[in-house]
Design a protein around this motif. Structure first.
Motif, PDB file in Angstrom:
ATOM      1  N   ARG A 125      81.235 140.908 100.280  1.00 55.64           N
ATOM      2  CA  ARG A 125      81.657 139.788 101.126  1.00 55.64           C
ATOM      3  C   ARG A 125      81.881 140.191 102.591  1.00 55.64           C
ATOM      4  O   ARG A 125      81.509 139.439 103.489  1.00 55.64           O
ATOM      5  CB  ARG A 125      82.890 139.127 100.544  1.00 55.64           C
ATOM      6  CG  ARG A 125      82.586 138.448  99.216  1.00 55.64           C
ATOM      7  CD  ARG A 125      83.376 137.202  98.981  1.00 55.64           C
ATOM      8  NE  ARG A 125      83.011 136.643  97.684  1.00 55.64           N
ATOM      9  CZ  ARG A 125      81.989 135.811  97.496  1.00 55.64           C
ATOM     10  NH1 ARG A 125      81.263 135.438  98.505  1.00 55.64           N
ATOM     11  NH2 ARG A 125      81.702 135.358  96.290  1.00 55.64           N
ATOM     12  N   ALA A 131      66.520 138.335  94.990  1.00 52.45           N
ATOM     13  CA  ALA A 131      66.433 136.929  94.572  1.00 52.45           C
ATOM     14  C   ALA A 131      66.615 136.009  95.783  1.00 52.45           C
ATOM     15  O   ALA A 131      65.921 134.988  95.907  1.00 52.45           O
ATOM     16  CB  ALA A 131      67.492 136.634  93.507  1.00 52.45           C
ATOM     17  N   ALA A 132      67.516 136.372  96.697  1.00 51.58           N
ATOM     18  CA  ALA A 132      67.713 135.573  97.916  1.00 51.58           C
ATOM     19  C   ALA A 132      66.468 135.626  98.792  1.00 51.58           C
ATOM     20  O   ALA A 132      66.093 134.618  99.408  1.00 51.58           O
ATOM     21  CB  ALA A 132      68.933 136.087  98.685  1.00 51.58           C
ATOM     22  N   LEU A 138      72.049 134.028  99.430  1.00 47.35           N
ATOM     23  CA  LEU A 138      72.771 135.180  98.907  1.00 47.35           C
ATOM     24  C   LEU A 138      74.268 134.955  98.778  1.00 47.35           C
ATOM     25  O   LEU A 138      74.904 135.463  97.855  1.00 47.35           O
ATOM     26  CB  LEU A 138      72.520 136.374  99.840  1.00 47.35           C
ATOM     27  CG  LEU A 138      73.122 137.716  99.495  1.00 47.35           C
ATOM     28  CD1 LEU A 138      72.555 138.222  98.177  1.00 47.35           C
ATOM     29  CD2 LEU A 138      72.846 138.709 100.603  1.00 47.35           C
ATOM     30  N   GLU A 139      74.834 134.166  99.651  1.00 49.13           N
ATOM     31  CA  GLU A 139      76.280 134.066  99.834  1.00 49.13           C
ATOM     32  C   GLU A 139      77.064 133.734  98.557  1.00 49.13           C
ATOM     33  O   GLU A 139      78.112 134.305  98.297  1.00 49.13           O
ATOM     34  CB  GLU A 139      76.575 133.029 100.900  1.00 49.13           C
ATOM     35  CG  GLU A 139      77.977 133.093 101.413  1.00 49.13           C
ATOM     36  CD  GLU A 139      78.103 132.331 102.714  1.00 49.13           C
ATOM     37  OE1 GLU A 139      79.011 132.683 103.467  1.00 49.13           O
ATOM     38  OE2 GLU A 139      77.326 131.404 102.961  1.00 49.13           O
ATOM     39  N   LEU A 140      76.576 132.822  97.769  1.00 45.83           N
ATOM     40  CA  LEU A 140      77.325 132.392  96.589  1.00 45.83           C
ATOM     41  C   LEU A 140      77.238 133.363  95.426  1.00 45.83           C
ATOM     42  O   LEU A 140      77.949 133.214  94.447  1.00 45.83           O
ATOM     43  CB  LEU A 140      76.817 131.015  96.136  1.00 45.83           C
ATOM     44  CG  LEU A 140      76.984 129.899  97.167  1.00 45.83           C
ATOM     45  CD1 LEU A 140      76.354 128.617  96.642  1.00 45.83           C
ATOM     46  CD2 LEU A 140      78.442 129.691  97.506  1.00 45.83           C
ATOM     47  N   HIS A 141      76.388 134.370  95.547  1.00 46.26           N
ATOM     48  CA  HIS A 141      76.142 135.246  94.404  1.00 46.26           C
ATOM     49  C   HIS A 141      76.522 136.697  94.639  1.00 46.26           C
ATOM     50  O   HIS A 141      76.111 137.558  93.882  1.00 46.26           O
ATOM     51  CB  HIS A 141      74.649 135.182  94.032  1.00 46.26           C
ATOM     52  CG  HIS A 141      74.181 133.799  93.772  1.00 46.26           C
ATOM     53  ND1 HIS A 141      74.488 133.094  92.635  1.00 46.26           N
ATOM     54  CD2 HIS A 141      73.436 132.971  94.524  1.00 46.26           C
ATOM     55  CE1 HIS A 141      73.955 131.899  92.696  1.00 46.26           C
ATOM     56  NE2 HIS A 141      73.305 131.793  93.836  1.00 46.26           N
ATOM     57  N   VAL A 142      77.289 136.976  95.678  1.00 45.46           N
ATOM     58  CA  VAL A 142      77.649 138.368  95.950  1.00 45.46           C
ATOM     59  C   VAL A 142      79.023 138.681  95.379  1.00 45.46           C
ATOM     60  O   VAL A 142      79.860 137.804  95.216  1.00 45.46           O
ATOM     61  CB  VAL A 142      77.624 138.690  97.468  1.00 45.46           C
ATOM     62  CG1 VAL A 142      76.233 138.568  98.017  1.00 45.46           C
ATOM     63  CG2 VAL A 142      78.606 137.858  98.233  1.00 45.46           C
ATOM     64  N   GLY A 143      79.215 139.953  95.108  1.00 44.00           N
ATOM     65  CA  GLY A 143      80.499 140.408  94.613  1.00 44.00           C
ATOM     66  C   GLY A 143      81.496 140.572  95.743  1.00 44.00           C
ATOM     67  O   GLY A 143      81.164 140.457  96.928  1.00 44.00           O
ATOM     68  N   GLU A 153      67.783 144.089  88.149  1.00 45.60           N
ATOM     69  CA  GLU A 153      68.805 143.667  87.181  1.00 45.60           C
ATOM     70  C   GLU A 153      68.754 144.534  85.935  1.00 45.60           C
ATOM     71  O   GLU A 153      69.793 144.939  85.404  1.00 45.60           O
ATOM     72  CB  GLU A 153      68.598 142.202  86.811  1.00 45.60           C
ATOM     73  CG  GLU A 153      68.998 141.236  87.903  1.00 45.60           C
ATOM     74  CD  GLU A 153      68.534 139.810  87.631  1.00 45.60           C
ATOM     75  OE1 GLU A 153      67.807 139.569  86.633  1.00 45.60           O
ATOM     76  OE2 GLU A 153      68.876 138.926  88.436  1.00 45.60           O
ATOM     77  N   ARG A 208      70.388 140.697  93.630  1.00 44.60           N
ATOM     78  CA  ARG A 208      70.749 139.406  94.236  1.00 44.60           C
ATOM     79  C   ARG A 208      70.090 139.245  95.604  1.00 44.60           C
ATOM     80  O   ARG A 208      69.652 138.154  95.968  1.00 44.60           O
ATOM     81  CB  ARG A 208      72.263 139.273  94.332  1.00 44.60           C
ATOM     82  CG  ARG A 208      72.925 139.054  92.977  1.00 44.60           C
ATOM     83  CD  ARG A 208      74.403 138.743  93.091  1.00 44.60           C
ATOM     84  NE  ARG A 208      75.189 139.861  93.583  1.00 44.60           N
ATOM     85  CZ  ARG A 208      75.745 140.792  92.826  1.00 44.60           C
ATOM     86  NH1 ARG A 208      75.606 140.748  91.515  1.00 44.60           N
ATOM     87  NH2 ARG A 208      76.456 141.758  93.359  1.00 44.60           N
TER      88      ARG A 208
END
Length: 150
Positions: free
Chosen positions: A117, A55-56, A108-113, A34, A52
């Protein structure tokens, strides 16, 4: 010992010491990435994604013991018989890849750009295809994987 180009090392070499990572290994990596994302704008989006992902990985690691833990004493037994401490084929048979991947994707899914996707969607399709009977040699996994029911 000469390691110059074209010269192979000779003699007995001491392997590097193996140290297991600390419990916050992926969290520390995520923080470092980051920081790098902020400092290097041309690579910012990629580094932020990697942060991200790290973090996942930390979330997936904290969810519990991995399914691939060796039996107690397995290393000692293998070494006593002159075998490698980890049998790659045994690991392939024991790892619940769909379960491990699902845990990683869920974190990871909710935090990707937007750019990532399609990758996440492709990984979900890959997991579903494997659960539907994709050849084991392409993705070894136990048929009784609890995540294949999802």
């Amino acid at each position: 010992m000469n390691h110059a180009y074209g010269n192979a090392p000779t003699g007995i070499m001491n392997p590097a010491e193996v140290r297991l990572p600390t419990g916050d290994h992926f969290a520390r990596r995520a923080r470092r990435l980051e920081t790098l994302a902020e400092r290097y704008p041309p690579l910012g989006e990629f580094l932020a994604f990697m942060a991200r992902l790290s973090a996942a990985q930390q979330v997936a690691l904290e969810r519990g013991m991995p399914s691939w833990q060796p039996a107690p004493g397995a290393f000692d037994l293998a070494l006593a018989h002159g075998m490698p401490p980890l049998n790659a084929q045994a690991l392939l048979d024991d790892i619940d890849l769909p379960g491990e991947l699902e845990a990683l994707l869920a974190a990871l899914e909710l935090h990707v750009g937007e750019a990532q996707r399609p990758l996440i969607a492709a990984l979900h399709r890959l997991r579903r295809r494997r659960c539907a009977g994709w050849p084991a040699r392409s993705w070894p996994a136990r048929p009784a994987s609890p995540t294949c029911a999802a």
